[in-house]
Motif scaffolding. Structure first.
Motif, PDB file in Angstrom:
ATOM      1  N   ARG A 119       0.823  -1.203   0.000  1.00  0.00           N
ATOM      2  CA  ARG A 119       0.000   0.000   0.000  1.00  0.00           C
ATOM      3  C   ARG A 119       0.861   1.259   0.000  1.00  0.00           C
ATOM      4  O   ARG A 119       0.467   2.275  -0.572  1.00  0.00           O
ATOM      5  CB  ARG A 119      -0.927   0.012   1.234  1.00  0.00           C
ATOM      6  N   VAL A 120       2.018   1.197   0.641  1.00  0.00           N
ATOM      7  CA  VAL A 120       2.949   2.333   0.703  1.00  0.00           C
ATOM      8  C   VAL A 120       4.312   1.849   0.251  1.00  0.00           C
ATOM      9  O   VAL A 120       4.846   0.875   0.785  1.00  0.00           O
ATOM     10  CB  VAL A 120       3.041   2.906   2.132  1.00  0.00           C
ATOM     11  N   LEU A 121       4.890   2.537  -0.750  1.00  0.00           N
ATOM     12  CA  LEU A 121       6.207   2.189  -1.262  1.00  0.00           C
ATOM     13  C   LEU A 121       7.009   3.468  -1.466  1.00  0.00           C
ATOM     14  O   LEU A 121       6.648   4.313  -2.286  1.00  0.00           O
ATOM     15  CB  LEU A 121       6.096   1.427  -2.582  1.00  0.00           C
ATOM     16  N   THR A 122       8.093   3.598  -0.698  1.00  0.00           N
ATOM     17  CA  THR A 122       8.945   4.780  -0.778  1.00  0.00           C
ATOM     18  C   THR A 122      10.382   4.350  -1.019  1.00  0.00           C
ATOM     19  O   THR A 122      10.953   3.601  -0.223  1.00  0.00           O
ATOM     20  CB  THR A 122       8.866   5.605   0.524  1.00  0.00           C
ATOM     21  N   MET A 123      10.954   4.839  -2.117  1.00  0.00           N
ATOM     22  CA  MET A 123      12.359   4.606  -2.429  1.00  0.00           C
ATOM     23  C   MET A 123      13.020   5.922  -2.831  1.00  0.00           C
ATOM     24  O   MET A 123      13.971   5.951  -3.604  1.00  0.00           O
ATOM     25  CB  MET A 123      12.491   3.573  -3.550  1.00  0.00           C
ATOM     26  N   SER A 124      12.515   7.007  -2.308  1.00  0.00           N
ATOM     27  CA  SER A 124      13.004   8.330  -2.691  1.00  0.00           C
ATOM     28  C   SER A 124      14.401   8.590  -2.149  1.00  0.00           C
ATOM     29  O   SER A 124      14.858   7.944  -1.199  1.00  0.00           O
ATOM     30  CB  SER A 124      12.046   9.404  -2.175  1.00  0.00           C
ATOM     31  N   ASN A 125      15.092   9.552  -2.778  1.00  0.00           N
ATOM     32  CA  ASN A 125      16.397  10.019  -2.311  1.00  0.00           C
ATOM     33  C   ASN A 125      17.404   8.884  -2.202  1.00  0.00           C
ATOM     34  O   ASN A 125      18.000   8.630  -1.152  1.00  0.00           O
ATOM     35  CB  ASN A 125      16.247  10.748  -0.976  1.00  0.00           C
ATOM     36  N   ASN A 126      17.553   8.169  -3.318  1.00  0.00           N
ATOM     37  CA  ASN A 126      18.588   7.160  -3.459  1.00  0.00           C
ATOM     38  C   ASN A 126      19.340   7.423  -4.757  1.00  0.00           C
ATOM     39  O   ASN A 126      19.296   8.534  -5.294  1.00  0.00           O
ATOM     40  CB  ASN A 126      17.960   5.762  -3.454  1.00  0.00           C
ATOM     41  N   ASN A 127      20.023   6.423  -5.273  1.00  0.00           N
ATOM     42  CA  ASN A 127      20.735   6.547  -6.544  1.00  0.00           C
ATOM     43  C   ASN A 127      20.232   5.500  -7.531  1.00  0.00           C
ATOM     44  O   ASN A 127      21.018   4.923  -8.289  1.00  0.00           O
ATOM     45  CB  ASN A 127      22.249   6.379  -6.327  1.00  0.00           C
ATOM     46  N   LEU A 128      18.932   5.266  -7.535  1.00  0.00           N
ATOM     47  CA  LEU A 128      18.354   4.265  -8.423  1.00  0.00           C
ATOM     48  C   LEU A 128      18.370   4.772  -9.863  1.00  0.00           C
ATOM     49  O   LEU A 128      18.104   5.951 -10.126  1.00  0.00           O
ATOM     50  CB  LEU A 128      16.922   3.951  -7.992  1.00  0.00           C
ATOM     51  N   ILE A 142      -1.671  -0.026  -4.365  1.00  0.00           N
ATOM     52  CA  ILE A 142      -0.786   0.990  -3.793  1.00  0.00           C
ATOM     53  C   ILE A 142      -1.521   2.321  -3.638  1.00  0.00           C
ATOM     54  O   ILE A 142      -2.276   2.745  -4.513  1.00  0.00           O
ATOM     55  CB  ILE A 142       0.486   1.133  -4.656  1.00  0.00           C
ATOM     56  N   VAL A 143      -1.316   2.951  -2.480  1.00  0.00           N
ATOM     57  CA  VAL A 143      -1.961   4.227  -2.158  1.00  0.00           C
ATOM     58  C   VAL A 143      -0.957   5.375  -2.209  1.00  0.00           C
ATOM     59  O   VAL A 143      -1.279   6.467  -2.666  1.00  0.00           O
ATOM     60  CB  VAL A 143      -2.621   4.155  -0.758  1.00  0.00           C
ATOM     61  N   PHE A 144       0.276   5.107  -1.779  1.00  0.00           N
ATOM     62  CA  PHE A 144       1.317   6.131  -1.700  1.00  0.00           C
ATOM     63  C   PHE A 144       2.564   5.598  -2.392  1.00  0.00           C
ATOM     64  O   PHE A 144       3.087   4.545  -2.009  1.00  0.00           O
ATOM     65  CB  PHE A 144       1.615   6.461  -0.240  1.00  0.00           C
ATOM     66  N   LEU A 145       3.053   6.327  -3.399  1.00  0.00           N
ATOM     67  CA  LEU A 145       4.250   5.940  -4.136  1.00  0.00           C
ATOM     68  C   LEU A 145       5.198   7.124  -4.202  1.00  0.00           C
ATOM     69  O   LEU A 145       4.826   8.198  -4.684  1.00  0.00           O
ATOM     70  CB  LEU A 145       3.902   5.488  -5.552  1.00  0.00           C
ATOM     71  N   SER A 146       6.422   6.916  -3.727  1.00  0.00           N
ATOM     72  CA  SER A 146       7.430   7.968  -3.804  1.00  0.00           C
ATOM     73  C   SER A 146       8.730   7.394  -4.357  1.00  0.00           C
ATOM     74  O   SER A 146       9.386   6.576  -3.715  1.00  0.00           O
ATOM     75  CB  SER A 146       7.685   8.584  -2.429  1.00  0.00           C
ATOM     76  N   LEU A 147       9.073   7.847  -5.569  1.00  0.00           N
ATOM     77  CA  LEU A 147      10.330   7.467  -6.221  1.00  0.00           C
ATOM     78  C   LEU A 147      11.170   8.702  -6.531  1.00  0.00           C
ATOM     79  O   LEU A 147      12.116   8.629  -7.305  1.00  0.00           O
ATOM     80  CB  LEU A 147      10.040   6.715  -7.527  1.00  0.00           C
ATOM     81  N   ASN A 148      10.830   9.825  -5.926  1.00  0.00           N
ATOM     82  CA  ASN A 148      11.480  11.071  -6.288  1.00  0.00           C
ATOM     83  C   ASN A 148      12.943  11.115  -5.849  1.00  0.00           C
ATOM     84  O   ASN A 148      13.368  10.383  -4.955  1.00  0.00           O
ATOM     85  CB  ASN A 148      10.729  12.274  -5.705  1.00  0.00           C
ATOM     86  N   ASP A 149      13.689  11.982  -6.515  1.00  0.00           N
ATOM     87  CA  ASP A 149      15.096  12.229  -6.213  1.00  0.00           C
ATOM     88  C   ASP A 149      15.940  10.969  -6.380  1.00  0.00           C
ATOM     89  O   ASP A 149      16.619  10.512  -5.459  1.00  0.00           O
ATOM     90  CB  ASP A 149      15.268  12.817  -4.812  1.00  0.00           C
ATOM     91  N   ASN A 150      15.881  10.405  -7.576  1.00  0.00           N
ATOM     92  CA  ASN A 150      16.757   9.331  -8.004  1.00  0.00           C
ATOM     93  C   ASN A 150      17.334   9.704  -9.359  1.00  0.00           C
ATOM     94  O   ASN A 150      17.421  10.882  -9.694  1.00  0.00           O
ATOM     95  CB  ASN A 150      15.984   8.006  -8.059  1.00  0.00           C
ATOM     96  N   ASN A 162      -3.160   1.414 -14.045  1.00  0.00           N
ATOM     97  CA  ASN A 162      -3.800   0.370 -13.248  1.00  0.00           C
ATOM     98  C   ASN A 162      -3.754   0.652 -11.748  1.00  0.00           C
ATOM     99  O   ASN A 162      -4.390  -0.066 -10.964  1.00  0.00           O
ATOM    100  CB  ASN A 162      -3.116  -0.985 -13.503  1.00  0.00           C
ATOM    101  N   LEU A 163      -3.031   1.678 -11.353  1.00  0.00           N
ATOM    102  CA  LEU A 163      -2.861   1.985  -9.929  1.00  0.00           C
ATOM    103  C   LEU A 163      -4.025   2.853  -9.442  1.00  0.00           C
ATOM    104  O   LEU A 163      -3.849   3.970  -8.958  1.00  0.00           O
ATOM    105  CB  LEU A 163      -1.520   2.679  -9.699  1.00  0.00           C
ATOM    106  N   THR A 164      -5.204   2.320  -9.556  1.00  0.00           N
ATOM    107  CA  THR A 164      -6.424   3.118  -9.360  1.00  0.00           C
ATOM    108  C   THR A 164      -6.705   3.473  -7.900  1.00  0.00           C
ATOM    109  O   THR A 164      -7.597   4.283  -7.630  1.00  0.00           O
ATOM    110  CB  THR A 164      -7.635   2.385  -9.951  1.00  0.00           C
ATOM    111  N   ALA A 165      -5.963   2.882  -6.959  1.00  0.00           N
ATOM    112  CA  ALA A 165      -6.124   3.244  -5.545  1.00  0.00           C
ATOM    113  C   ALA A 165      -5.155   4.335  -5.122  1.00  0.00           C
ATOM    114  O   ALA A 165      -5.242   4.844  -3.996  1.00  0.00           O
ATOM    115  CB  ALA A 165      -5.933   2.008  -4.663  1.00  0.00           C
ATOM    116  N   MET A 166      -4.248   4.717  -6.021  1.00  0.00           N
ATOM    117  CA  MET A 166      -3.174   5.632  -5.652  1.00  0.00           C
ATOM    118  C   MET A 166      -3.693   7.038  -5.389  1.00  0.00           C
ATOM    119  O   MET A 166      -4.419   7.606  -6.199  1.00  0.00           O
ATOM    120  CB  MET A 166      -2.111   5.655  -6.745  1.00  0.00           C
ATOM    121  N   GLN A 167      -3.269   7.589  -4.245  1.00  0.00           N
ATOM    122  CA  GLN A 167      -3.647   8.947  -3.858  1.00  0.00           C
ATOM    123  C   GLN A 167      -2.491   9.935  -3.966  1.00  0.00           C
ATOM    124  O   GLN A 167      -2.708  11.125  -4.188  1.00  0.00           O
ATOM    125  CB  GLN A 167      -4.182   8.949  -2.423  1.00  0.00           C
TER     126      GLN A 167
END
Length: 323
Positions: A119-128, A142-150, A162-167
């Protein structure tokens, strides 16, 4: 076992693996160093693991893939390195993952689509690096997705539709390119969409106005080349529109919804015309930025009159008509 915020130092002892009945392990917000011990994988009854806010380094141990009962994993704000171990794909009960603010490298693994309980996936602020896996749309809950700052590149996968629950969807500060996929029109409960600081081009799509729950739309620091669609002005829930530093042209939409607080379209040299007189009705607006645009002088005069009229409703008003 709750030892959160106790200024614990040294490393996590390998003997912790003997606590095989522990279901909750909170060691976050301490001063712990060294690597996460492999023995942590012996805690097979564990459901909640929080090691956030320490100075843990080295790789995430593959032994964590043994924690088949785990629902919550928070490793944020450490110094963890290397790639995400493939053993994690076995943790089908995981609903919450936060690996943000580390030094993780390599790609986002395609096997992450197997974690369908997330439901919550955060991988922000890495070197991906590399692209977001095309099968990401399998994470339909998934409701919360953060991939920022990579350093993610290529396009946003169309499977995001397809991520229709994402807010909340944070993809800013990457190297994403091309257009916003039209499949995102299906995200009817999306409230925050951050695509800022990428290399996205094409036009700002008119269908964004169909995201009727959207409150924050961040498009700034890209290469969008279009007018600002008038339909964005009809988004009744929109609070913040940030589209500065693009290649936008034309006039500002003549109206905005009743909750708008921020409009920033500065640093678009070909934005022209005047500020609509209807803006005098935007009693919630606290930040209007038009720096480095071609808004006319008579509009600046209008702004001064308008700001006096609505001053009793706002805390501050920033109007940079000249830069």
């Amino acid at each position: 076992l709750y030892m959160f915020g106790n200024d614990l130092t040294s490393s996590i002892p390998s003997s912790i693996g003997k606590l095989k009945s522990v279901t909750f392990l909170y060691l976050g917000d301490n001063l712990m160093t060294s690597s996460i011990p492999d023995s942590l994988g012996n805690l097979t009854a564990l459901k909640f693991l929080d090691l956030s806010g320490n100075f843990l380094n080295s790789s995430i141990p593959s032994s964590l893939g043994n924690l088949l009962s785990l629902k919550f994993m928070d490793l944020t704000t450490n110094q963890l390195t290397n790639s995400i171990p493939s053993s994690i794909q076995s943790l089908s009960s995981l609903t919450y993952i936060d690996w943000g603010y580390n030094i993780l490298t390599s790609s986002i693994p395609s096997w992450i689509s197997k974690l369908t309980s997330i439901r919550v996936l955060t991988m922000s602020n890495n070197n991906l690096t590399n692209s977001i896996p095309s099968n990401f749309g399998s994470l339909s809950g998934i409701v919360f997705l953060s991939l920022n700052d990579n350093q993610l590149n290529s396009s946003i996968p169309s499977s995001f539709g397809n991520l229709t629950a994402m807010q909340k969807c944070f993809l800013g500060i990457n190297q994403l390119t091309n257009s916003i996929p039209s499949t995102l029109v299906s995200l009817s409960v999306l409230r925050q969409l951050h695509l800022d600081n990428n290399h996205m081009n094409s036009t700002i799509p008119t269908w964004l106005s169909e995201l009727t729950s959207l409150q924050q739309l961040y498009l700034h620091d890209n290469q969008f080349t279009s007018t600002i669609p008038n339909s964005l002005g009809g988004m009744m829930e929109l609070i913040e529109l940030s589209a500065f530093d693009n290649l936008l042209w034309g006039t500002i939409p003549s109206s905005f919804g009743p909750h708008i607080q921020l409009i920033d379209v500065g640093s678009n040299a070909n934005i022209n015309g005047t500020i609509p007189t209807s803006f005098g009705n935007l009693t919630t607006l606290v930040h209007l930025r038009l720096a480095n645009t071609d808004i006319g002088e008579n509009s600046c005069y209008l702004c001064c009159i308008w700001s006096i009229v609505v001053d009793i409703y706002v805390e501050f008003l920033i109007l940079f008509c000249y830069g």
